[in-house]
Design a protein around this motif. Structure first.
Motif, PDB file in Angstrom:
ATOM      1  N   GLY A   1       0.829  -1.199   0.000  1.00  0.00           N
ATOM      2  CA  GLY A   1       0.000   0.000   0.000  1.00  0.00           C
ATOM      3  C   GLY A   1       0.863   1.247   0.000  1.00  0.00           C
ATOM      4  O   GLY A   1       2.094   1.185   0.152  1.00  0.00           O
ATOM      5  N   TYR A   2       0.204   2.392  -0.156  1.00  0.00           N
ATOM      6  CA  TYR A   2       0.879   3.689  -0.122  1.00  0.00           C
ATOM      7  C   TYR A   2       0.960   4.189   1.312  1.00  0.00           C
ATOM      8  O   TYR A   2      -0.045   4.220   2.031  1.00  0.00           O
ATOM      9  N   LEU A   3       2.159   4.581   1.725  1.00  0.00           N
ATOM     10  CA  LEU A   3       2.318   5.298   2.978  1.00  0.00           C
ATOM     11  C   LEU A   3       1.931   6.758   2.766  1.00  0.00           C
ATOM     12  O   LEU A   3       1.971   7.253   1.624  1.00  0.00           O
ATOM     13  N   PRO A   4       1.556   7.485   3.810  1.00  0.00           N
ATOM     14  CA  PRO A   4       1.109   8.883   3.646  1.00  0.00           C
ATOM     15  C   PRO A   4       2.139   9.785   2.988  1.00  0.00           C
ATOM     16  O   PRO A   4       1.780  10.818   2.401  1.00  0.00           O
ATOM     17  N   GLN A   5       3.411   9.426   3.062  1.00  0.00           N
ATOM     18  CA  GLN A   5       4.481  10.250   2.489  1.00  0.00           C
ATOM     19  C   GLN A   5       4.673   9.989   0.992  1.00  0.00           C
ATOM     20  O   GLN A   5       5.692  10.364   0.419  1.00  0.00           O
ATOM     21  N   ASN A   6       3.700   9.348   0.348  1.00  0.00           N
ATOM     22  CA  ASN A   6       3.775   8.989  -1.064  1.00  0.00           C
ATOM     23  C   ASN A   6       4.945   8.040  -1.336  1.00  0.00           C
ATOM     24  O   ASN A   6       5.676   8.163  -2.318  1.00  0.00           O
ATOM     25  N   ILE A   7       5.118   7.085  -0.454  1.00  0.00           N
ATOM     26  CA  ILE A   7       6.136   6.049  -0.589  1.00  0.00           C
ATOM     27  C   ILE A   7       5.427   4.699  -0.621  1.00  0.00           C
ATOM     28  O   ILE A   7       4.527   4.447   0.186  1.00  0.00           O
ATOM     29  N   GLY A   8       5.809   3.845  -1.558  1.00  0.00           N
ATOM     30  CA  GLY A   8       5.224   2.524  -1.633  1.00  0.00           C
ATOM     31  C   GLY A   8       5.805   1.603  -0.562  1.00  0.00           C
ATOM     32  O   GLY A   8       6.989   1.703  -0.220  1.00  0.00           O
ATOM     33  N   TYR A   9       4.959   0.737  -0.034  1.00  0.00           N
ATOM     34  CA  TYR A   9       5.408  -0.215   0.982  1.00  0.00           C
ATOM     35  C   TYR A   9       4.941  -1.613   0.591  1.00  0.00           C
ATOM     36  O   TYR A   9       3.772  -1.833   0.255  1.00  0.00           O
ATOM     37  N   ILE A  10       5.878  -2.562   0.654  1.00  0.00           N
ATOM     38  CA  ILE A  10       5.587  -3.981   0.392  1.00  0.00           C
ATOM     39  C   ILE A  10       6.148  -4.801   1.542  1.00  0.00           C
ATOM     40  O   ILE A  10       7.310  -4.608   1.930  1.00  0.00           O
ATOM     41  N   HIS A  11       5.346  -5.697   2.078  1.00  0.00           N
ATOM     42  CA  HIS A  11       5.895  -6.717   2.971  1.00  0.00           C
ATOM     43  C   HIS A  11       5.693  -8.076   2.320  1.00  0.00           C
ATOM     44  O   HIS A  11       4.583  -8.451   1.953  1.00  0.00           O
ATOM     45  N   TYR A  12       6.805  -8.795   2.155  1.00  0.00           N
ATOM     46  CA  TYR A  12       6.791 -10.122   1.527  1.00  0.00           C
ATOM     47  C   TYR A  12       7.124 -11.132   2.620  1.00  0.00           C
ATOM     48  O   TYR A  12       8.225 -11.143   3.154  1.00  0.00           O
ATOM     49  N   SER A  13       6.180 -12.007   2.952  1.00  0.00           N
ATOM     50  CA  SER A  13       6.319 -12.849   4.139  1.00  0.00           C
ATOM     51  C   SER A  13       7.063 -14.151   3.892  1.00  0.00           C
ATOM     52  O   SER A  13       7.620 -14.726   4.822  1.00  0.00           O
ATOM     53  N   THR A  14       7.101 -14.649   2.650  1.00  0.00           N
ATOM     54  CA  THR A  14       7.794 -15.911   2.381  1.00  0.00           C
ATOM     55  C   THR A  14       8.115 -16.066   0.906  1.00  0.00           C
ATOM     56  O   THR A  14       7.273 -15.775   0.046  1.00  0.00           O
ATOM     57  N   PHE A  15       9.314 -16.546   0.638  1.00  0.00           N
ATOM     58  CA  PHE A  15       9.699 -16.854  -0.740  1.00  0.00           C
ATOM     59  C   PHE A  15       9.207 -18.230  -1.164  1.00  0.00           C
ATOM     60  O   PHE A  15       9.479 -18.667  -2.279  1.00  0.00           O
ATOM     61  N   GLU A  16       8.488 -18.918  -0.294  1.00  0.00           N
ATOM     62  CA  GLU A  16       7.802 -20.144  -0.706  1.00  0.00           C
ATOM     63  C   GLU A  16       6.715 -19.830  -1.722  1.00  0.00           C
ATOM     64  O   GLU A  16       6.349 -20.667  -2.546  1.00  0.00           O
ATOM     65  N   SER A  17       6.171 -18.635  -1.646  1.00  0.00           N
ATOM     66  CA  SER A  17       5.049 -18.234  -2.493  1.00  0.00           C
ATOM     67  C   SER A  17       5.524 -17.329  -3.619  1.00  0.00           C
ATOM     68  O   SER A  17       6.036 -16.231  -3.369  1.00  0.00           O
ATOM     69  N   GLY A  18       5.388 -17.786  -4.858  1.00  0.00           N
ATOM     70  CA  GLY A  18       5.687 -16.944  -6.002  1.00  0.00           C
ATOM     71  C   GLY A  18       4.514 -16.037  -6.323  1.00  0.00           C
ATOM     72  O   GLY A  18       3.369 -16.313  -5.972  1.00  0.00           O
ATOM     73  N   LEU A  19       4.796 -14.938  -7.010  1.00  0.00           N
ATOM     74  CA  LEU A  19       3.743 -13.965  -7.314  1.00  0.00           C
ATOM     75  C   LEU A  19       3.212 -14.073  -8.732  1.00  0.00           C
ATOM     76  O   LEU A  19       2.051 -13.798  -8.987  1.00  0.00           O
ATOM     77  N   GLY A  20       4.044 -14.427  -9.664  1.00  0.00           N
ATOM     78  CA  GLY A  20       3.663 -14.393 -11.066  1.00  0.00           C
ATOM     79  C   GLY A  20       3.967 -13.028 -11.656  1.00  0.00           C
ATOM     80  O   GLY A  20       3.816 -11.993 -10.992  1.00  0.00           O
TER      81      GLY A  20
END
Length: 337
Positions: A133-152
């Motif tokens: 999601g977007y942080l209020p400072q117009n910075i993108g934030y991603i949390h990736y919890s496991t590399f077991e799961s691919g995204l495509g």
């Protein structure tokens, strides 16, 4: 890289075999089998300065034929904990061993609830193992919890396009325990515009403690194919529970010019797994093929943050709803020209 890793794994399966002594299925035989399997195949005995012969002397005197299966399991688990390695697991029908002190003796430095509640008011998006999601400072934030799961590829394009107007990106891999190395490539290739040397793989090729092939270099190419890439600043957040494939991801990302690593030194865990079996059917899994960074340094012991970017979460700030490491990353990106 995917074809390269597959080739390495095939080569590993073909060249790691040698004659193994046949041990009896009793407490002494299972102890000797486990000690010998590790002596022949574990790749970090020398790197960690482990006197494996001394370990044998100390533990062999504790083995006797009157031991129960549980007592034997506990003793063998204690012995392999001498390796101080979260990748080493002994599995039986009633329990699996796991060495926890590689992370349990350190601050956790991550609380998902703080970010979800105080930074996003629970208004964030999720795809698979990613929250973003977007942080209020117009910075993108991603949390990736496991590399077991691919995204495509399509989902990665969707996320990067969503952040197209952001000033920068914070990529959080705290508490990411690892997974599939090919998923590492699928993300790293979005942050580069030319082929990079990602690191080296060293394959153990015999039973001797110093029997290793020469390091094999492996590379990652840009994504190509019309897929989106990210050219703006990136701050990767780490803690001690960033482990295995996530540790490899941080190692590679640290070498990129537009990437900064912030937080705590990762938990390490660089090896590719080897599996074997004791005479009683219990399984043993550990690292038998180590991974080095692009400069030839071992990544087994963790990746340090970028210079000036080592930070722990402040307990009082956390009670007040602030993540000190995330706040550091936000301020870092805002200060960039």
């Amino acid at each position: 890289m995917k074809k390269f890793l597959l080739g390495i794994l095939v080569l590993f399966s073909l060249t790691s075999c040698h004659e193994v002594e046949d041990y009896p299925n009793n407490p002494k035989g299972n102890f000797e089998a486990l000690w010998q399997i590790i002596d022949n195949h574990y790749c970090f005995l020398l790197d960690k300065n482990i006197d494996w012969d001394d370990v044998h002397r100390r533990y062999s005197i504790k083995v006797n034929d009157k031991m129960s299966q549980r007592e034997l399991f506990d003793l063998l688990s204690e012995m392999i904990n001498e390796l101080k390695d979260g990748h080493v697991n002994l599995s039986s029908p009633f329990a699996s061993s796991y060495y926890r002190k590689w992370w349990s003796d350190y601050p956790q430095n991550y609380d998902a609830r703080i970010i979800q509640q105080y930074y996003f008011n629970f208004n964030y998006l999720s795809i698979g193992a990613i929250d973003y999601g977007y942080l209020p400072q117009n910075i993108g934030y991603i949390h990736y919890s496991t590399f077991e799961s691919g995204l495509g590829s399509g989902n990665i394009d969707l996320i990067l396009n969503y952040f197209s107007n952001a000033k920068g990106l914070i990529f959080d891999v705290r508490d990411n325990g690892g997974g599939n190395l090919t998923n590492v490539e699928d993300l790293v290739n979005r942050f580069i515009d030319s082929r990079i040397l990602a690191g080296y793989i060293i394959h153990k090729n015999g039973p001797g403690r110093n029997d290793f092939d020469k390091p094999y270099a492996y590379y990652i190419d840009p994504v190509g194919g019309g897929h989106l890439a990210w050219k703006k600043p990136v701050v990767v957040l780490t803690n001690r529970s960033t482990f295995s494939a996530a540790n490899n991801f941080v190692s590679i990302m640290k070498g990129l010019p537009n990437v900064t690593i912030a937080g705590a030194t990762t938990g390490g865990g660089s090896g590719m797994p080897f599996n074997s079996e004791l005479p009683n059917g219990w399984g043993i899994r550990f690292s038998a093929c180590s991974i080095l960074d692009s400069e030839g340094n071992s990544t087994e012991f963790g990746i340090e943050p970028s210079d000036g970017c080592a930070i722990d979460m402040d307990r009082q700030d956390a009670l007040d709803g602030h993540d000190s490491i995330l706040d550091f990353a936000i301020d870092y990106i805002l200060a960039l020209p």
